[in-house]
Design a protein around this motif. Structure first.
Motif, PDB file in Angstrom:
ATOM      1  N   SER A 193       0.840  -1.199   0.000  1.00 43.35           N
ATOM      2  CA  SER A 193       0.000   0.000   0.000  1.00 43.35           C
ATOM      3  C   SER A 193       0.878   1.253   0.000  1.00 43.35           C
ATOM      4  CB  SER A 193      -0.916   0.008   1.229  1.00 43.35           C
ATOM      5  OG  SER A 193      -0.147   0.105   2.429  1.00 43.35           O
ATOM      6  N   GLY A 194       0.359   2.303  -0.539  1.00 44.50           N
ATOM      7  CA  GLY A 194       1.074   3.572  -0.513  1.00 44.50           C
ATOM      8  C   GLY A 194       2.104   3.744  -1.605  1.00 44.50           C
ATOM      9  N   ILE A 195       2.245   2.764  -2.508  1.00 42.63           N
ATOM     10  CA  ILE A 195       3.197   2.906  -3.617  1.00 42.63           C
ATOM     11  C   ILE A 195       2.467   3.606  -4.754  1.00 42.63           C
ATOM     12  CG2 ILE A 195       4.717   1.707  -5.235  1.00 42.63           C
ATOM     13  CD1 ILE A 195       5.004  -0.527  -3.193  1.00 42.63           C
ATOM     14  N   ASP A 196       2.524   4.940  -4.721  1.00 41.80           N
ATOM     15  CA  ASP A 196       1.787   5.725  -5.708  1.00 41.80           C
ATOM     16  C   ASP A 196       2.702   6.550  -6.605  1.00 41.80           C
ATOM     17  OD1 ASP A 196       2.640   7.568  -3.868  1.00 41.80           O
ATOM     18  OD2 ASP A 196       0.652   8.284  -3.301  1.00 41.80           O
ATOM     19  N   SER A 197       3.987   6.216  -6.602  1.00 38.15           N
ATOM     20  CA  SER A 197       4.936   6.800  -7.547  1.00 38.15           C
ATOM     21  C   SER A 197       6.062   5.794  -7.734  1.00 38.15           C
ATOM     22  CB  SER A 197       5.482   8.139  -7.045  1.00 38.15           C
ATOM     23  OG  SER A 197       6.205   7.970  -5.847  1.00 38.15           O
ATOM     24  N   TYR A 198       6.808   5.930  -8.831  1.00 36.77           N
ATOM     25  CA  TYR A 198       7.776   4.884  -9.176  1.00 36.77           C
ATOM     26  C   TYR A 198       8.829   4.675  -8.088  1.00 36.77           C
ATOM     27  CZ  TYR A 198      11.144   8.565 -10.421  1.00 36.77           C
ATOM     28  OH  TYR A 198      11.997   9.634 -10.377  1.00 36.77           O
ATOM     29  N   GLU A 199       9.234   5.758  -7.389  1.00 36.99           N
ATOM     30  CA  GLU A 199      10.350   5.640  -6.442  1.00 36.99           C
ATOM     31  C   GLU A 199       9.946   5.010  -5.111  1.00 36.99           C
ATOM     32  OE1 GLU A 199       8.999  10.040  -6.033  1.00 36.99           O
ATOM     33  OE2 GLU A 199       9.001   8.428  -7.515  1.00 36.99           O
ATOM     34  N   LYS A 200       8.627   4.939  -4.836  1.00 36.36           N
ATOM     35  CA  LYS A 200       8.188   4.444  -3.529  1.00 36.36           C
ATOM     36  C   LYS A 200       8.277   2.929  -3.388  1.00 36.36           C
ATOM     37  CE  LYS A 200       5.355   8.377  -2.179  1.00 36.36           C
ATOM     38  NZ  LYS A 200       4.021   8.840  -1.721  1.00 36.36           N
ATOM     39  N   ILE A 201       8.726   2.267  -4.439  1.00 40.07           N
ATOM     40  CA  ILE A 201       8.953   0.819  -4.329  1.00 40.07           C
ATOM     41  C   ILE A 201      10.318   0.511  -3.715  1.00 40.07           C
ATOM     42  CG2 ILE A 201      10.060   0.448  -6.588  1.00 40.07           C
ATOM     43  CD1 ILE A 201       8.404  -2.113  -6.879  1.00 40.07           C
ATOM     44  N   GLU A 202      11.133   1.516  -3.499  1.00 37.61           N
ATOM     45  CA  GLU A 202      12.516   1.277  -3.049  1.00 37.61           C
ATOM     46  C   GLU A 202      12.627   0.438  -1.778  1.00 37.61           C
ATOM     47  OE1 GLU A 202      16.818   3.412  -2.206  1.00 37.61           O
ATOM     48  OE2 GLU A 202      15.095   4.692  -2.664  1.00 37.61           O
ATOM     49  N   PRO A 203      11.814   0.648  -0.736  1.00 40.10           N
ATOM     50  CA  PRO A 203      11.950  -0.218   0.450  1.00 40.10           C
ATOM     51  C   PRO A 203      11.828  -1.706   0.133  1.00 40.10           C
ATOM     52  CG  PRO A 203      10.579   1.686   0.953  1.00 40.10           C
ATOM     53  CD  PRO A 203      10.796   1.699  -0.523  1.00 40.10           C
ATOM     54  N   LEU A 204      10.997  -2.055  -0.830  1.00 40.87           N
ATOM     55  CA  LEU A 204      10.849  -3.456  -1.222  1.00 40.87           C
ATOM     56  C   LEU A 204      12.102  -3.949  -1.935  1.00 40.87           C
ATOM     57  CD1 LEU A 204       7.931  -2.527  -0.594  1.00 40.87           C
ATOM     58  CD2 LEU A 204       7.172  -3.945  -2.505  1.00 40.87           C
ATOM     59  N   LEU A 205      12.662  -3.097  -2.784  1.00 36.83           N
ATOM     60  CA  LEU A 205      13.891  -3.465  -3.491  1.00 36.83           C
ATOM     61  C   LEU A 205      15.035  -3.705  -2.495  1.00 36.83           C
ATOM     62  CD1 LEU A 205      13.801  -0.884  -6.455  1.00 36.83           C
ATOM     63  CD2 LEU A 205      12.774  -3.177  -6.353  1.00 36.83           C
ATOM     64  N   LYS A 206      15.073  -2.893  -1.459  1.00 38.95           N
ATOM     65  CA  LYS A 206      16.127  -3.039  -0.443  1.00 38.95           C
ATOM     66  C   LYS A 206      15.996  -4.360   0.306  1.00 38.95           C
ATOM     67  CE  LYS A 206      18.440  -0.520   3.289  1.00 38.95           C
ATOM     68  NZ  LYS A 206      18.729  -1.729   4.090  1.00 38.95           N
ATOM     69  N   ILE A 207      14.766  -4.736   0.627  1.00 41.19           N
ATOM     70  CA  ILE A 207      14.543  -6.015   1.315  1.00 41.19           C
ATOM     71  C   ILE A 207      15.101  -7.162   0.480  1.00 41.19           C
ATOM     72  CG2 ILE A 207      12.775  -7.676   2.031  1.00 41.19           C
ATOM     73  CD1 ILE A 207      11.014  -5.273   2.827  1.00 41.19           C
ATOM     74  N   VAL A 208      14.818  -7.151  -0.808  1.00 46.19           N
ATOM     75  CA  VAL A 208      15.284  -8.230  -1.688  1.00 46.19           C
ATOM     76  C   VAL A 208      16.804  -8.195  -1.812  1.00 46.19           C
ATOM     77  CG1 VAL A 208      15.218  -9.112  -4.050  1.00 46.19           C
ATOM     78  CG2 VAL A 208      13.117  -8.307  -2.958  1.00 46.19           C
ATOM     79  N   LYS A 209      17.371  -7.011  -1.980  1.00 42.91           N
ATOM     80  CA  LYS A 209      18.831  -6.891  -2.103  1.00 42.91           C
ATOM     81  C   LYS A 209      19.542  -7.406  -0.857  1.00 42.91           C
ATOM     82  CE  LYS A 209      22.873  -5.596  -3.548  1.00 42.91           C
ATOM     83  NZ  LYS A 209      23.587  -6.428  -4.547  1.00 42.91           N
ATOM     84  N   ASP A 210      18.980  -7.114   0.305  1.00 42.46           N
ATOM     85  CA  ASP A 210      19.628  -7.497   1.565  1.00 42.46           C
ATOM     86  C   ASP A 210      19.466  -8.969   1.903  1.00 42.46           C
ATOM     87  OD1 ASP A 210      20.362  -4.863   1.858  1.00 42.46           O
ATOM     88  OD2 ASP A 210      18.802  -4.370   3.341  1.00 42.46           O
ATOM     89  N   ASN A 211      18.431  -9.618   1.366  1.00 45.21           N
ATOM     90  CA  ASN A 211      18.108 -10.971   1.827  1.00 45.21           C
ATOM     91  C   ASN A 211      18.105 -12.049   0.746  1.00 45.21           C
ATOM     92  OD1 ASN A 211      17.139 -10.519   4.809  1.00 45.21           O
ATOM     93  ND2 ASN A 211      16.155  -8.890   3.611  1.00 45.21           N
ATOM     94  N   GLU A 212      18.138 -11.667  -0.521  1.00 47.52           N
ATOM     95  CA  GLU A 212      18.050 -12.647  -1.608  1.00 47.52           C
ATOM     96  C   GLU A 212      19.214 -12.448  -2.576  1.00 47.52           C
ATOM     97  OE1 GLU A 212      15.869 -15.083  -1.924  1.00 47.52           O
ATOM     98  OE2 GLU A 212      14.556 -14.552  -0.234  1.00 47.52           O
ATOM     99  N   PRO A 213      20.369 -13.013  -2.276  1.00 50.49           N
ATOM    100  CA  PRO A 213      21.562 -12.760  -3.107  1.00 50.49           C
ATOM    101  C   PRO A 213      21.447 -13.238  -4.554  1.00 50.49           C
ATOM    102  CG  PRO A 213      21.947 -14.521  -1.504  1.00 50.49           C
ATOM    103  CD  PRO A 213      20.657 -13.874  -1.131  1.00 50.49           C
ATOM    104  N   GLY A 214      20.556 -14.154  -4.841  1.00 47.85           N
ATOM    105  CA  GLY A 214      20.417 -14.655  -6.207  1.00 47.85           C
ATOM    106  C   GLY A 214      19.383 -13.924  -7.027  1.00 47.85           C
ATOM    107  N   ILE A 215      18.764 -12.904  -6.434  1.00 47.34           N
ATOM    108  CA  ILE A 215      17.669 -12.189  -7.098  1.00 47.34           C
ATOM    109  C   ILE A 215      18.059 -10.727  -7.321  1.00 47.34           C
ATOM    110  CG2 ILE A 215      15.242 -11.489  -6.944  1.00 47.34           C
ATOM    111  CD1 ILE A 215      15.542 -14.475  -7.129  1.00 47.34           C
TER     112      ILE A 215
END
Length: 505
Positions: A193-215
Motif C-alpha cells: 500500500s502507498g506505492i503511488d509513484s515509481y520511487e516508492k517501491i525502493e523499500p521493497l527493493l532493499k529487502i530483496v537486495k539485503d536478503n536474496e543474493p540470487g535475485i
C-alpha cells in the motif's frame, strides 16, 4: 420394343436408388475439436481455387517451438473457411521487430498482415509512407469489425478519415505500475500500500537486495523501465522528444527526455544502480518477459489493466502481484496501441482482411492462436475457463491475446477473476480523457529532425533509463546533441500543429 422399355425402366430404377443412397450420406465433418462455422464468417472459397498462404509478422517473446503444430490445426480449419493457410512469424520486441518489419515494408516484400502500433513498426510513419493498404472498402464490405469496435474507437486510429489498420478490441485506457514476485511479497510480509509513484517501491527493493543474493530487485530492458511510470503523453514515437503532461494541466509540448521529472528519474536510477537494485548489464538487456521467466528478478514495471498479473503468471510460470501506480488515462496510445495492418505489397489483401475478421468473430480461431491446442497446451476447466499445461516449459505459450482481434472472446484462465471482462469495462470508464485524444502529428515538415533526434535518443536512453552512467555529464551531452539534431524546431512544429488542431475541437 418391350425389351427396350424394360431396359429403360431398369436403368431409371437404378438411378433413383443411387440418388436415394447419396442423399443419405452424412456431410463430411471437421475434426472433433472444431466448432461449426459462425454465421458471421464469410463463406469458403470455391474448392477449385488454389489455397492462398498468408504471411503474418507479429511481435512477441519468440517463435514458439510448437507453432508448426498449432498452424497445422488452424490451417485445416482455415482451408474450409476461407481456403487460406497462415504462415505466422514472430520477431522479438523492440529493435528486432522494428528493423525486420520496416526493412520488409520498404523493400516491397510480399507480407500480408503485420502487427503495428504507435510503439512498434510505427503505424503513423508506415501508413503515411504508403506502406499500408487503406481498409475502408473492406470495412464496408465486411462490417463485423466496425460493429464490434464501434465507429468512435475505429476512427481514433484513422488518418485523415482513412483506416490503414484495425485496433484490438481491448482496454481503452491505460495505467502503469509494477509486477512483483508473490512468493517474496509473502515471505517478507511486504506492505504494497502507498506505492503511488515509481520511487516508492525502493523499500521493497532493499529487502530483496539485503536478503536474496540470487535475485536482482528490478528488471529493466530497453523501454520497459520505470521511466514509463511518468506516463508522458507522447506526440510521436517513444524515442522521439515531445510530449504533454498526462493530467491535462496545460497544452504545452515539452522535451520530455529533459524535463525536471525525467532528470529526477535518471538520478534515482543511478542511485539504485549503485545500490545494486538494477542488473549491471541492464543497458544491454532486450526482452523483459524472457528475463522475468528466469526467476532471477523481483519487480518489473509494466503497463497494467485488470488481471495483468494473472496474464503474466501464465506467460512466465511465476506468480506475480500487480501494484497499480498511475491513474488510468485514455490517450492515443490506446487507439493505436495494438493494430493489424495489410501491407501495400500484399498480393491477397482481401483474403488477408477476411482472416483478420475471423480474429474478431471466430472464438475458435482466436483462442487457438492465443493458447494453442486443447489437451496439448491447455485443458478446459469449463466451457470458457482453461488451465495451461506446464506453462513454464510449454511449446506454445506466446501471450498473443491482446495483440489482435476481439480480446473479449479470449478464454479465461483458471487463475483469473471470473469478472475480468466486466472489470475491463469498468476500467475503461475510469480513464481521464486526455486533451490530445485524436490528434495525429504530421511529420512531413520535420522528417530530418525526427530521424536525427531518434538517433540521439537511441544512443543515450538505455544508459539513462537503467542508471548505468553518471547523470549530469551524460544529460549535458544528450541535451547538446538533441539541440544539434534540431529538437527545438521539432517541438515547435509539434506545438504549431497541436494548437491548430485544438482550434478545430
Amino acid at each position: 420394343m418391350p425389351k427396350t422399355r424394360k431396359l429403360l425402366g431398369l436403368i431409371l430404377a437404378m438411378v433413383l436408388v443411387s440418388l436415394a443412397l447419396t442423399s443419405c450420406v452424412a456431410p463430411s465433418q471437421t475434426g472433433s475439436g472444431t466448432p461449426k462455422p459462425s454465421e458471421s464468417t464469410p463463406a469458403a472459397s470455391t474448392p477449385s481455387e488454389p489455397t492462398v498462404t498468408l504471411k503474418m509478422y507479429l511481435v512477441g517473446n519468440r517463435q514458439e517451438p510448437d507453432t508448426p503444430k498449432v498452424l497445422e490445426e488452424l490451417n485445416k480449419y482455415l482451408k474450409d473457411k476461407l481456403n487460406v493457410a497462415l504462415d505466422l512469424n514472430v520477431f522479438a520486441w523492440g529493435d528486432d521487430y522494428d528493423q525486420k518489419v520496416n526493412t520488409a515494408l520498404a523493400s516491397g516484400e510480399a507480407i500480408d498482415i503485420v502487427f503495428t502500433a504507435n510503439w512498434a513498426a510505427n503505424y503513423y510513419v508506415n501508413a503515411a509512407s504508403g506502406y499500408f493498404t487503406e481498409l475502408n472498402p473492406y470495412l464496408e464490405k465486411y462490417p463485423a469489425i466496425k460493429q464490434i469496435l464501434g465507429e468512435d474507437f475505429l476512427n481514433g486510429s484513422a488518418l485523415n478519415g482513412k483506416n490503414y489498420a484495425v485496433p484490438t478490441n481491448k482496454e481503452k485506457v491505460h495505467n502503469w505500475g509494477y509486477l512483483v514476485r508473490k512468493d517474496l511479497v509473502e515471505k517478507y510480509n511486504m506492505d504494497l500500500s502507498g506505492i503511488d509513484s515509481y520511487e516508492k517501491i525502493e523499500p521493497l527493493l532493499k529487502i530483496v537486495k539485503d536478503n536474496e543474493p540470487g535475485i536482482t530487485p528490478l528488471c529493466i530492458a530497453t523501454m520497459d523501465a520505470p521511466f514509463q511510470l511518468l506516463d508522458w503523453d507522447r506526440i510521436s514515437d517513444d524515442d522521439v522528444p515531445g510530449a504533454l503532461y498526462p493530467d491535462n494541466r496545460n497544452n504545452t509540448i515539452i522535451n520530455n527526455f529533459l524535463a525536471p521529472e525525467s532528470i529526477k528519474y535518471y538520478n534515482t536510477m543511478r542511485d539504485w544502480f549503485n545500490k545494486g537494485y538494477i542488473h549491471q548489464d541492464a543497458a544491454t538487456m532486450q526482452n523483459q518477459i524472457e528475463l522475468m521467466k528466469s526467476g532471477k528478478y523481483f519487480a518489473a514495471s509494466q503497463s497494467l489493466k485488470p488481471g495483468k498479473d494473472a496474464e503474466i503468471n501464465a506467460s512466465t510460470g511465476i506468480e506475480w502481484v500487480q501494484i497499480d501506480v498511475t491513474k488510468p488515462v485514455m490517450s492515443n496510445r490506446e487507439t493505436t496501441g495494438a493494430l493489424l495492418a495489410i501491407p501495400a505489397a500484399s498480393k491477397n489483401p482481401e483474403k488477408a482482411f477476411r482472416f483478420i475478421e475471423l480474429l474478431y468473430t471466430d472464438k475458435y480461431v482466436k483462442n487457438l492462436l492465443d493458447y494453442g491446442i486443447e489437451n496439448v497446451h491447455y485443458k478446459k476447466i469449463s466451457d470458457n475457463v482453461i488451465e495451461l499445461i506446464d506453462p513454464a516449459n510449454s511449446g506454445y505459450n506466446p501471450g498473443h491475446g491482446w495483440k489482435y482481434g476481439d480480446q473479449f472472446k479470449n478464454y479465461l484462465m483458471s487463475n483469473e477473476d471470473p469478472q475480468k471482462w466486466e472489470k475491463f469495462l469498468a476500467f475503461n470508464d475510469q480513464g481521464l480523457v486526455l486533451n490530445s485524444l485524436g490528434f495525429v502529428f504530421d511529420k512531413t515538415n520535420v522528417e530530418t529532425q525526427i530521424s536525427a533526434c531518434k538517433n540521439v535518443v537511441q544512443a543515450y536512453y538505455k544508459q539513462l533509463f537503467t542508471g548505468s552512467v553518471e547523470v549530469e555529464p551524460t544529460v549535458k551531452q544528450f541535451e547538446a546533441e538533441l539541440k544539434a539534431a534540431g529538437v527545438d524546431e521539432l517541438i515547435a512544429e509539434m506545438q504549431r500543429q497541436y494548437d491548430e488542431w485544438l482550434k478545430t475541437k
